[in-house]
Write a protein that holds these residues in place. Structure first.
Motif, PDB file in Angstrom:
ATOM      1  N   LEU A 152       0.830  -1.207   0.000  1.00 36.77           N
ATOM      2  CA  LEU A 152       0.000   0.000   0.000  1.00 36.77           C
ATOM      3  C   LEU A 152       0.861   1.252   0.000  1.00 36.77           C
ATOM      4  N   SER A 153       1.966   1.223   0.735  1.00 36.05           N
ATOM      5  CA  SER A 153       2.834   2.397   0.793  1.00 36.05           C
ATOM      6  C   SER A 153       3.521   2.645  -0.537  1.00 36.05           C
ATOM      7  N   LEU A 154       4.009   1.585  -1.160  1.00 39.32           N
ATOM      8  CA  LEU A 154       4.706   1.749  -2.431  1.00 39.32           C
ATOM      9  C   LEU A 154       3.754   2.048  -3.570  1.00 39.32           C
ATOM     10  N   ALA A 155       2.468   1.696  -3.403  1.00 42.34           N
ATOM     11  CA  ALA A 155       1.495   2.001  -4.464  1.00 42.34           C
ATOM     12  C   ALA A 155       1.324   3.490  -4.652  1.00 42.34           C
ATOM     13  N   THR A 156       1.594   4.266  -3.618  1.00 35.90           N
ATOM     14  CA  THR A 156       1.473   5.723  -3.738  1.00 35.90           C
ATOM     15  C   THR A 156       2.592   6.322  -4.553  1.00 35.90           C
ATOM     16  N   ALA A 157       3.687   5.562  -4.766  1.00 31.45           N
ATOM     17  CA  ALA A 157       4.800   6.070  -5.562  1.00 31.45           C
ATOM     18  C   ALA A 157       4.653   5.749  -7.028  1.00 31.45           C
ATOM     19  N   ALA A 158       3.542   5.066  -7.412  1.00 24.29           N
ATOM     20  CA  ALA A 158       3.325   4.728  -8.813  1.00 24.29           C
ATOM     21  C   ALA A 158       3.104   5.990  -9.619  1.00 24.29           C
ATOM     22  N   PRO A 159       3.487   5.989 -10.919  1.00 24.71           N
ATOM     23  CA  PRO A 159       3.361   7.216 -11.719  1.00 24.71           C
ATOM     24  C   PRO A 159       1.941   7.599 -12.028  1.00 24.71           C
ATOM     25  N   THR A 160       0.997   6.640 -11.930  1.00 30.60           N
ATOM     26  CA  THR A 160      -0.387   6.976 -12.248  1.00 30.60           C
ATOM     27  C   THR A 160      -0.958   7.853 -11.173  1.00 30.60           C
ATOM     28  N   SER A 161      -1.598   8.924 -11.606  1.00 34.93           N
ATOM     29  CA  SER A 161      -2.156   9.869 -10.663  1.00 34.93           C
ATOM     30  C   SER A 161      -3.647   9.750 -10.479  1.00 34.93           C
ATOM     31  N   SER A 162      -4.311   8.948 -11.349  1.00 38.39           N
ATOM     32  CA  SER A 162      -5.750   8.861 -11.247  1.00 38.39           C
ATOM     33  C   SER A 162      -6.206   8.258  -9.945  1.00 38.39           C
ATOM     34  N   SER A 163      -5.420   7.265  -9.440  1.00 38.56           N
ATOM     35  CA  SER A 163      -5.786   6.620  -8.196  1.00 38.56           C
ATOM     36  C   SER A 163      -4.879   6.955  -7.052  1.00 38.56           C
ATOM     37  N   SER A 164      -4.083   8.031  -7.161  1.00 39.07           N
ATOM     38  CA  SER A 164      -3.111   8.362  -6.125  1.00 39.07           C
ATOM     39  C   SER A 164      -3.785   8.741  -4.821  1.00 39.07           C
ATOM     40  N   SER A 165      -4.881   9.520  -4.883  1.00 35.93           N
ATOM     41  CA  SER A 165      -5.534   9.954  -3.650  1.00 35.93           C
ATOM     42  C   SER A 165      -6.142   8.776  -2.904  1.00 35.93           C
ATOM     43  N   SER A 166      -6.806   7.872  -3.627  1.00 31.07           N
ATOM     44  CA  SER A 166      -7.393   6.706  -2.970  1.00 31.07           C
ATOM     45  C   SER A 166      -6.312   5.780  -2.439  1.00 31.07           C
ATOM     46  N   SER A 167      -5.206   5.638  -3.192  1.00 30.23           N
ATOM     47  CA  SER A 167      -4.105   4.794  -2.721  1.00 30.23           C
ATOM     48  C   SER A 167      -3.490   5.378  -1.463  1.00 30.23           C
ATOM     49  N   SER A 168      -3.321   6.685  -1.442  1.00 30.14           N
ATOM     50  CA  SER A 168      -2.750   7.327  -0.252  1.00 30.14           C
ATOM     51  C   SER A 168      -3.661   7.144   0.952  1.00 30.14           C
ATOM     52  N   LEU A 169      -4.970   7.316   0.747  1.00 32.47           N
ATOM     53  CA  LEU A 169      -5.904   7.159   1.858  1.00 32.47           C
ATOM     54  C   LEU A 169      -5.878   5.743   2.400  1.00 32.47           C
ATOM     55  N   ALA A 170      -5.846   4.755   1.502  1.00 34.33           N
ATOM     56  CA  ALA A 170      -5.798   3.364   1.947  1.00 34.33           C
ATOM     57  C   ALA A 170      -4.519   3.076   2.723  1.00 34.33           C
ATOM     58  N   ALA A 171      -3.400   3.600   2.231  1.00 38.07           N
ATOM     59  CA  ALA A 171      -2.127   3.375   2.926  1.00 38.07           C
ATOM     60  C   ALA A 171      -2.119   4.046   4.296  1.00 38.07           C
ATOM     61  N   ILE A 172      -2.629   5.277   4.351  1.00 37.52           N
ATOM     62  CA  ILE A 172      -2.643   6.001   5.629  1.00 37.52           C
ATOM     63  C   ILE A 172      -3.513   5.275   6.650  1.00 37.52           C
ATOM     64  N   GLN A 173      -4.675   4.810   6.230  1.00 36.85           N
ATOM     65  CA  GLN A 173      -5.561   4.121   7.173  1.00 36.85           C
ATOM     66  C   GLN A 173      -4.934   2.824   7.677  1.00 36.85           C
ATOM     67  N   TYR A 174      -4.286   2.109   6.780  1.00 34.67           N
ATOM     68  CA  TYR A 174      -3.674   0.844   7.212  1.00 34.67           C
ATOM     69  C   TYR A 174      -2.501   1.094   8.156  1.00 34.67           C
ATOM     70  N   LEU A 175      -1.661   2.066   7.833  1.00 38.09           N
ATOM     71  CA  LEU A 175      -0.535   2.382   8.702  1.00 38.09           C
ATOM     72  C   LEU A 175      -1.017   2.885  10.057  1.00 38.09           C
ATOM     73  N   ARG A 176      -2.068   3.687  10.029  1.00 39.41           N
ATOM     74  CA  ARG A 176      -2.613   4.193  11.298  1.00 39.41           C
ATOM     75  C   ARG A 176      -3.154   3.054  12.146  1.00 39.41           C
ATOM     76  N   MET A 177      -3.739   2.061  11.507  1.00 35.27           N
ATOM     77  CA  MET A 177      -4.217   0.894  12.243  1.00 35.27           C
ATOM     78  C   MET A 177      -3.047   0.147  12.887  1.00 35.27           C
ATOM     79  N   CYS A 178      -1.959  -0.020  12.149  1.00 35.64           N
ATOM     80  CA  CYS A 178      -0.774  -0.683  12.711  1.00 35.64           C
ATOM     81  C   CYS A 178      -0.248   0.092  13.917  1.00 35.64           C
TER      82      CYS A 178
END
Length: 1834
Positions: A1450-1476
């Protein structure tokens, strides 16, 4: 018919009246005929029921209509059949006398004998119905009158309708009717089409949002409430608690629910005369209530069906061309529908065999065929059109349809369709001229993939080679083609990918053609950097992919790469990797089956390297060339001899001082062919003397400068004879010595002939003996520059034969002028200057310009000129803007705006927007650069003066809305928005348009003309939409509101507050305008600072006004959870109003003058006893998660829990816990409820049991009251009772057991049909191809033993098994009653709700909040057994939830060049990291010696494996830093709480990654707390490891060599040193004690790691510490010079601490390390201590440290002992040893001093000093003294 739905039994008289007027007007205008309605029995019934309502107007009109219809025999029979005679007879008595005659006439008609009806127009209607038989009811709707659907549907926001209505069959028929209305019969006015397009566009946008909504796990809820929702909240009813509101069944039909205190009629504005009757009353049933829920779901139109239907109908607009005003609105609708089709339909649809699937396939085929027909027709019409404006309109429509076709086919049509791929390739070749438009570029990618798959499986690659070469050479498609090829090559030959993830190497065969490789090599010298990079990447992968290719693919590459090597080598000097890759081809492969370059190709590659500028490269390759010369057959008998062949000479052989220009063509000379033949005869005669032969050779060189004589020379076999003579001259057997005299002349003759004869050059270039012969000639002629130049010239001609060309003459013919690519001239040092050429790259298309004197028939027609101008988008945009500037009418401006809207729509919805720069500039950039705002602002800087102005202004705002919507992220748009702010200031015309509500209201309430009303309200609606989009493009900061030093947000809010009560369709309760205003207000208030600089007052006053308005809206429109039957607020108003209240709470908390601002939220409602928060109750029970989640966030919690308004909300505790433990609720709502509970627990709680309840104003937390004894329990005691009652811990275990970590979910709906008692499951909006396959969630076992919900495909097509979970009941008493006031309760028996047969999923956000709640409860109730019983199981579940691999992906998915899903990827990564983070925080609080955390320790260390440096998103990076901090803290706490052995064992396994994490922390700027936690962990870990003798597991890991040869101890030392000396990047913040933790870590590291000590020694760390001590001494000395009163004791203490730190570190570094002691001695350690001795003596801690360090320093080190006996001047006076002797004489003596003196006695100097001091003579008296106890030094 549609009006029947609105007409039947409607409670609102206004609705009935308007529907009746609608029907009467259509009958009067002959839009409907009496024959159309006489068969509608339901209509006749509704006409009679008209008189059953309490308020009955227009009685005369109804009776006249009944009389008219009763004249028809069929209608008369129906009236009699339904009992009209009896009804009218009783009705007559209650009517006024003047209308009783109408009843008599009706009765007379009913008693007449039947007569035959006249011919009707039913035939016409049936014929039209047959044409549109797909939706017959919608056909009737469309055929009846456009106005019928125009009023209720088009002007209503779709979010007004509840999900029950939108999913109902009637609503589906109506929306399908909208698509049919796109082509109404015989309708000249296009307003209906535009309204239908607008409505369908909104619906498509809504469906897209709902699609993502239903696939969001956070919002996933399997239970969907169809029909009327229960009045009790789902949470409270499931928990066995009484309703929070009065039951609706107890209300009469004329009373209002008392949910919010209303007893009288509604507040005005909602258009309802009275409240709806009870839901249980048989007279109150809507369509959704009367339908079976399961049947209702199965009757829905699926998303694919809807999209395909709308697509077909919308495309028909283009078939009957209606102009840009319609097509510019239709294009965005088509794009949205196509996107929805791609979301909901996959390419597997074509293999469907189900009934509905086949029907969908047929419709898709019809749509594609319709598209093809329209394109053909449009192209034909375009060629036949001559008028400029019409050409532009048709062209734009044509281009947009091409883009739609590309998008549709690329998304859902697989490659295999169409059978014969060859035909598709032919189509690709034919489509090349049209691929200059960026919208069509995805076709290029598809054809490249087609070529790849074709060549991989075919032995006939000629066609793919031809097509791909054309794509590469076309300027418009070259870049996209290269990028597509690069993707395929990298996916197939990527060495970093495992073999399982790589594609087959056969996929690159389509590139392995000589022409393709040659074209790729040519791109290396182009001007387009992107294309150069792509071509270089492709060639490097091919050149280095030998081990990744199968044998036949590599052999094919070797066979075809020869012609391109010359061009590749030309660029090798720029890229060392490319140079090495080419040189690797010179090595033969030992495998027989694998091909290598032929020896001739290897020699040619080597010789080309000799022409390069790199001298070292030339020398290396010269040895390779010399090898071929020595290995030549019969080479020992040729000149020059091998002994004279030197690599240095060969390396310089082909280089000349400077290239000479070629000889110009002198034309025909005086020589004739006879002269040539005669001279050549003399030359070749064997009897000719050598001197004469040389002379003849020289003469031939002069003669052959005439190129016309070359053919004669060739006919005499001249070249062959010359070569034969040269070979003879190279033989050693010749009698002459030295260089043959005429060897140079022969070379010159051959050079003249070969240079101008391509055929001869090509023949000779393939003979290896020619190259070796020319090399030998060159070596022999090294001193003859002219002769050597000729031979080098010949070699150059042969080496570049494959890439050489001929120049074109002016007359179009070909000359024999040799030329080379420009890259060869720049990459090699050629011996001659050569003409160059460059192939066109993909920068931009070039259009030929016709000369002025061309014949007229060859010129462009007017249509072609227009098409040429508008083919280049940037130019077309500029021309269109010029049209706005020069427009002389409103229509001209609107026409230009429609054209620009076309361009923007195509750009906004194009797939690969980054590729558009190949053809043209970005449209948004062009518009901004051309000053779009300056062009348009003259229109909205004045108030509209007439209807035309209003219509134009609405078009302008619509275009600006499209512009801002399509270009939200580009930098030029930011500049545009900043300029637009100036028009948003107070009293500007644009802002005044928002205040036109005062003009619209009289039009709505009065009887104004419909056109005027629609025009005014339409303009206001468009302005609201524009402002909403404008605000969404602002930055999230205060500065975003600034314009000319003024905040503009307050002016916007002030204007909008005036329009909250207005409508644009008065018979729909003002909801459209209300929702539009609230939506606009929601976007404005989302940015803090919107209330500043209000011109009419202060910020807080504006907030108060907004609060009153919003509370009035909520109170007036929403009356509880009655569904659509009694709730007239609508989802859109509910959600927007709730979010506005949320934003308002945040702003009020900032702007309020004091902390009592929550009291403002206590709103008094009619019927209530006092102001309070009663208005919140219906919002809390609102079913929709989107609306509900906006009620709970942080600032809103402050309002709900304020002691000033908490009186009415004391039942909030039970409500929250009920929601938290409701396992059928979605995660986001439960998360917000948990957060609110945490907020409540943050207030102080007092435990008490009193007979007298506390006062209403006193905050006590939760309170329970025993109704019998009136004893109340409050505070902690009540909280414990509630936790026990709701079984919080077992429910938490259930929550954690159903964890769902994925980012998307397949929606599953569970419908509870209470009427039948059965529960069924049906699929929600499906992503599958057809609705035949239903999906259901089932509970499955995870690998770690925990249950999760996963979607599976059901085998049944009708029903799906229920999602069920069994819960173990616990023994215990049955629960006693609990009143809504919070009465005393007993523990419940069930562990979880037994009535809930369906469970929602649990997402990371809910787990994080639950962990925080448990943490808060642990702090609040530390000794309670409720939490302790489930600790071990919860820790086990949290361990299973923490997935390091998931966190990393999830964290590395935010570094992908595609920007269409960057905001959703960032939100998913943040929520998962916050849960950890929250999970580990809870584990830290709960950790004790008995807790088994072995697995959790392993998971924690694995979390440190994440590649943190690759993450770019700032939000994700922030949470990663917090995760690092938490992980290290958890490991440290485990060490501190008795888990040392486990931590040591697990840390040793992950030490490499832990070191890498610390390297990240010290190489990048991170929060200081992260570094602090890592230092603390390392210090504790090494301290525990030190206790394990002789060496611990960590020590062994630190001293083991890694793959790079380094030791981890050395790496850690380097990292710590960088932090110590300040070379590491600074922290983002500052935290105390970081230095202390760093010193502790370094001290412990140096104590266990020898490699760390050696690294510190080599880094000069000893000298650094000594220098630091010297600096501290200098500061202490300076401070000591000041007067006593002025000395800074704190500063002095700080300096002494620094000295102590340095001494402690030196002590550990010197331990058992003689080299370190020597370095310390050389650095002047003893001298520094001597200077500091006075301060050392005065500070006990420093004295102890110094003595310990001296003990280590002098141990077994003679050099160190000697240093203590000498001063800096070399004298023995004033030395450390003397100070030590004096210290030893003190009482009591210190053992450490004696240890140092004892160590010093090993050297002679020390013994002498001790002896002379008399210390030994006085030693006896020390035996009687007690020594100070001290621990031995390390």
């Amino acid at each position: 018919m549609f009006f029947l739905y609105l007409f039947k039994g409607h409670d609102v008289e206004e609705i009935r009246v308007r529907t009746l007027k609608n029907l009467l007007s259509k009958l009067e205008l002959k839009l409907l005929y009496e024959e159309d309605v006489i068969q509608e029995q339901s209509l006749l019934i509704r006409l009679l029921e008209w008189f059953n309502f309490p308020s009955c107007s227009m009685q005369t009109e109804v009776l006249q209509l009944i009389k008219t219809l009763s004249k028809h025999a069929s209608a008369s029979e129906l009236f009699v059949r339904i009992g009209a005679v009896e009804f009218l007879s009783e009705l007559r008595q209650d009517l006024d006398p003047h209308i009783q005659n109408e009843v008599d006439d009706i009765l007379e008609n009913l008693f007449k004998l039947p007569e035959s009806d006249k011919p009707s127009k039913e035939v016409t209607i049936r014929r039209y119905s047959e044409e549109c038989h797909y939706y017959p009811k919608a056909t009737e709707l469309s055929d009846s009158s456009p106005g019928v659907i125009q009023d209720p549907i088009f002007d209503s926001p779709l979010s007004y309708f509840s999900p029950e209505v939108k999913h109902g069959p009637s609503f589906q028929e109506q929306t399908q009717g909208l698509s049919i209305s796109l082509r109404p019969p015989q309708l000249e006015d296009q307003s209906l089409i535009l309204k239908a397009i607008s409505c369908l566009s909104d619906l498509s946008r809504y469906l897209c949002e709902r699609y993502h909504f239903y696939h969001d796990p956070d919002l996933y809820c399997p239970k969907q409430e169809f029909g009327v929702s229960q009045t009790q909240s789902n949470a409270s009813s499931s928990q066995g608690l009484p309703s929070q509101s009065t039951s609706q069944s107890n209300l009469s039909s004329n009373s209002r629910p008392s949910v919010i205190g209303h007893q009288g009629p509604r507040v005005g504005g909602d258009g309802k005369d009275w409240d709806s009757p009870s839901l249980d009353s048989p007279s109150a049933h809507s369509e959704a209530e009367s339908e079976d829920p399961v049947s209702l779901q199965f009757s829905q139109v699926t998303l694919p069906q809807f999209c395909v239907d709308v697509l077909q109908r919308t495309l028909s607009i283009y078939q009957d061309f209606t102009g840009l005003d319609v097509s510019s609105r239709a294009l965005p609708l088509v794009w949205r529908v196509v996107r929805l089709i791609k979301l909901s339909i996959s390419s597997e649809i074509w293999s469907e065999t189900g009934l509905s699937g086949r029907a969908l396939i047929e419709k898709l085929n019809d749509s594609l065929e319709l598209l093809a027909d329209i394109l053909i027709q449009s192209n034909h019409n375009l060629q036949q059109t001559s008028e400029r404006s019409e050409v532009i309109e048709r062209y734009l429509s044509y281009v947009s349809l091409i883009a739609v076709t590309v998008e549709l086919t690329v998304g859902i049509v697989p490659h295999s369709m169409g059978g014969d791929i060859t035909k598709l390739l032919s189509l690709g070749e034919l489509s090349l001229p049209a691929l200059m438009f960026p919208e069509t570029l995805p076709v290029v990618e598809k054809f490249v993939l087609l070529c790849s798959s074709r060549d991989a499986d075919s032995n006939q690659p000629e066609q793919t080679e031809k097509l791909l070469l054309k794509f590469l050479l076309n300027p418009s498609t070259a870049q996209h083609t290269l990028n597509s090829c690069r993707s395929i090559v990298e996916e197939s030959l990527n060495v970093s990918q495992p073999r399982s993830k790589r594609k087959a190497s056969h996929n690159v065969r389509f590139l392995l053609h000589s022409s393709i490789l040659k074209s790729l090599a040519e791109q290396l010298s182009g001007h387009n950097e992107t294309m150069k990079e792509a071509a270089l990447s492709i060639l490097l992968h091919l050149l280095t992919g030998k081990l990744l290719m199968v044998t036949d693919v590599w052999n094919q590459f070797i066979t075809t790469c020869g012609p391109s090597l010359a061009l590749i080598q030309a660029q090798a000097y720029r890229d060392i990797t490319l140079q090495h890759a080419v040189r690797a081809l010179l090595i033969d492969d030992i495998r027989q089956e694998t091909k290598s370059l032929t020896h001739l190709q290897q020699l040619r590659v080597s010789l080309r390297f000799l022409l390069m500028k790199d001298s070292r490269e030339r020398t290396d390759l010269a040895r390779f060339v010399m090898k071929y010369l020595k290995d030549e057959r019969d080479g020992e008998n040729k000149l020059p001899p091998r002994s004279l062949m030197i690599p240095e000479q060969i390396s310089m052989l082909l280089l000349m001082e400077k290239p000479l220009p070629l000889e110009e063509d002198v034309g025909r000379s005086v020589f004739q062919v006879e002269s040539l033949v005669q001279m050549f005869s003399i030359f070749k005669s064997p009897d000719t003397d050598e001197s004469l032969r040389k002379s003849s050779a020289d003469q031939l060189g002069i003669i052959l400068q005439d190129r016309s004589l070359h053919q004669a020379f060739l006919s005499q076999d001249g070249p062959e004879i010359i070569l034969e003579k040269i070979n003879l001259l190279l033989q050693k057997k010749r009698d002459t010595q030295g260089v043959p005299e005429f060897l140079g002349s022969c070379g010159h003759i051959l050079q003249l002939v070969v240079h101008h004869n391509p055929k001869l050059r090509h023949e000779l270039s393939g003979q290896m003996s020619i190259y070796l012969m020319l090399l030998r000639c060159g070596l022999l002629c090294q001193r003859d520059d002219k002769a050597r130049r000729d031979f080098c010239h010949l070699l150059s001609l042969f080496l570049f034969d494959e890439i050489a060309g001929v120049m074109l003459s002016d007359d179009g013919g070909s000359e024999d002028k040799f030329c080379l690519p420009v890259s060869v001239k720049t990459g090699y040092q050629l011996p001659f200057s050569v003409p160059t050429w460059r192939r066109l790259d993909g920068s931009s298309p070039r259009y030929p310009q016709l000369p002025q004197d061309d014949p007229p028939e060859l010129g462009l027609s007017e249509t072609e000129k227009v098409l040429l101008l508008y083919s280049h988008r940037s130019s077309a945009v500029k021309l269109t803007l010029r049209g706005i500037r020069t427009a002389t009418s409103h229509y001209g401006v609107k026409q230009s705006l429609w054209q620009l809207a076309h361009w923007l729509s195509m750009e906004g919805f194009t797939l690969n927007r980054e590729e558009e720069e190949v053809v043209c500039k970005n449209v948004c950039e062009t518009l901004v650069q051309e000053d779009l705002l300056g062009i348009l602002q003259r229109f909205f800087e004045v108030t509209p003066a007439n209807p035309d102005d209003e219509v134009l202004l609405r078009e302008i705002f619509h275009f600006l809305t499209v512009f801002l919507d399509c270009c939200p992220d580009s930098n030029p748009t930011d500049h545009f928005i900043n300029k637009l702010k100036a028009h948003m200031q107070d009293k500007t015309p644009l802002l005044e348009l928002l205040g036109q509500s005062a003009e619209v209201k009289p039009l709505i309430e009065g009887s104004a003309e419909p056109d005027k009303k629609n025009r005014k309200s339409g303009l206001l609606k468009q302005v609201l939409e524009f402002v909403s989009v404008f605000v969404q493009n602002l930055e999230q900061s205060y500065e975003a509101w600034m314009s000319s030093g003024q905040f503009i947000g307050s002016s916007l809010v002030s204007k909008l507050l005036h329009g909250l009560h207005l409508a644009d369709e008065f018979h729909y309760y003002d909801l459209p305008s209300l929702e539009a205003t609230l939506r606009c207000l929601m976007h404005i208030t989302a940015r803090s600072g919107w209330s500043l600089d209000w011109s009419e007052g202060d910020s807080y006053t504006l907030c108060q006004q907004m609060l009153r308005s919003l509370l009035e809206v909520v109170s007036a429109f929403h009356i509880g959870r009655g569904g659509i039957a009694i709730s007239f607020m609508g989802k859109g108003v509910t959600r927007n109003a709730s979010i506005c209240l949320l934003h308002l709470s945040h702003e009020m908390s900032i702007r309020a003058p004091d902390k009592n601002w929550p009291i403002e939220w206590a709103h008094e409602i009619p019927g209530s006893t006092s102001p309070g928060l009663q208005w919140l109750v219906p919002l809390w029970s609102y079913r929709d998660p989107e609306g509900l989640q906006s009620i709970w966030p942080q600032q809103f919690r402050a309002v709900c829990t304020s002691p000033d308004v908490m009186g009415p909300t004391r039942t909030l505790w039970t409500t929250i816990l009920a929601i938290v433990t409701d396992h059928s609720e979605c995660s986001v709502v439960r998360k917000q409820a948990v957060n609110l509970l945490i907020h409540l627990l943050s207030h102080p709680l007092s435990g008490s049991t009193e007979e007298k309840p506390p006062s209403e104003d006193e905050w006590v937390g939760p309170r329970l009251v025993n109704q019998e004894t009136q004893v109340s329990v409050s505070g902690k005691a009540a909280l414990l009772a509630l936790l026990n009652y709701f079984h919080l811990v077992p429910n938490v275990i259930t929550i954690l057991s159903y964890f769902y970590p994925q980012c998307t979910i397949q929606p599953v709906s569970v419908v509870d049909n209470s009427s039948t008692g059965s529960t069924r499951s049906t699929s929600g909006p499906s992503t599958a191809t057809t609705p035949d396959n239903l999906t259901s969630g089932q509970i499955g076992q995870r690998s770690d033993g925990y249950q999760v919900i996963s979607p599976v495909l059901s085998e049944q097509s009708s029903t799906v098994p229920l999602i069920a979970a069994s819960f173990q009941n616990e023994d215990g008493p049955q629960p006693s009653t609990l009143s809504s006031e919070g009465t005393m309760v007993e523990p419940r028996t069930e562990r979880a709700p037994s009535s809930v047969g369906y469970l929602s999923v649990v997402t990371p956000c809910l787990v994080a909040s639950v962990c925080s709640l448990l943490n808060q409860l642990t702090v609040l109730l530390p000794d309670n057994s409720i939490l302790s019983n489930g600790k071990s199981e919860i820790i086990k579940l949290i361990t299973g939830i923490l997935d390091p691999n998931k966190a990393q992906s999830l964290s590395l998915a935010t570094a992908a060049p595609t920007s269409s899903s960057s905001s959703s990827s960032s939100l998913a990564a943040i929520q998962y990291l916050r849960m950890c983070i929250r999970g580990l925080d809870l584990a830290i609080v709960w950790l004790d010696k008995d807790t088994d955390v072995t697995k959790l320790l392993s998971r924690t260390c694995q979390l440190l494996h994440i590649k943190f440096e690759k993450v770019k998103d700032q939000g994700v990076k922030t949470n990663l830093h917090r995760l690092i901090d938490t992980c290290f803290n958890f490991l440290t706490v485990c060490i501190q709480r008795g888990k040392q052995e486990e931590v040591l064992e697990i840390s040793s396994l992950h030490m490499t990654h832990i070191t890498a994490t610390m390297a990240y922390l010290l190489k990048f700027s991170v929060p200081c707390s992260s570094r602090l936690s890592s230092f603390t962990y390392l210090a504790h870990l090494l301290a525990v490891d030190k206790a394990n003798e002789p060496s611990g597991p960590i020590t062994e890991v630190l001293e083991a060599k890694q793959e790079d040869g380094k030791m981890q101890g050395a790496v850690l030392c380097d990292l710590l040193l960088s932090s110590y000396d300040g070379t590491a990047p600074p922290c983002l913040d500052h935290v105390q004690h970081e230095r202390t933790a760093l010193v502790a870590a370094f001290k412990n590291l140096s104590a266990v790691s020898k490699s760390a000590k050696q690294t510190a020694l080599e880094a000069g760390f000893v000298e650094t510490l000594i220098e630091e001590m010297k600096r501290c001494h200098a500061k202490l000395a300076a401070e000591n010079l000041l007067p006593v009163k002025k000395r800074n004791k704190k500063k002095e203490g700080s300096l002494l601490k620094q000295i102590n730190t340095c001494v402690v570190i030196l002590q550990n570094l010197m331990f058992n390390n003689q080299d370190m002691k020597v370095a310390v001695k050389q650095a002047g350690f003893a001298q520094v201590l001597f200077k500091l001795w006075a301060w050392i003596q005065s500070t006990k801690s420093l004295q102890a440290s110094v003595l310990s360090a001296l003990t280590v320093y002098t141990s077994h080190c003679i050099t160190a002992c000697i240093s203590l006996t000498r001063s800096s001047s070399g004298q023995t006076t004033g030395i450390i040893l003397n100070y030590l002797i004096k210290s030893a004489a003190r009482n009591p003596p210190d053992q450490k001093v004696f240890r140092v003196i004892t160590n010093c006695l090993w050297c002679d100097e020390s013994r002498n000093i001790v002896w002379k001091s008399g210390f030994l003579s006085n030693l006896g008296k020390f035996q009687s003294l007690s020594f100070k106890s001290s621990n031995p030094s390390s």
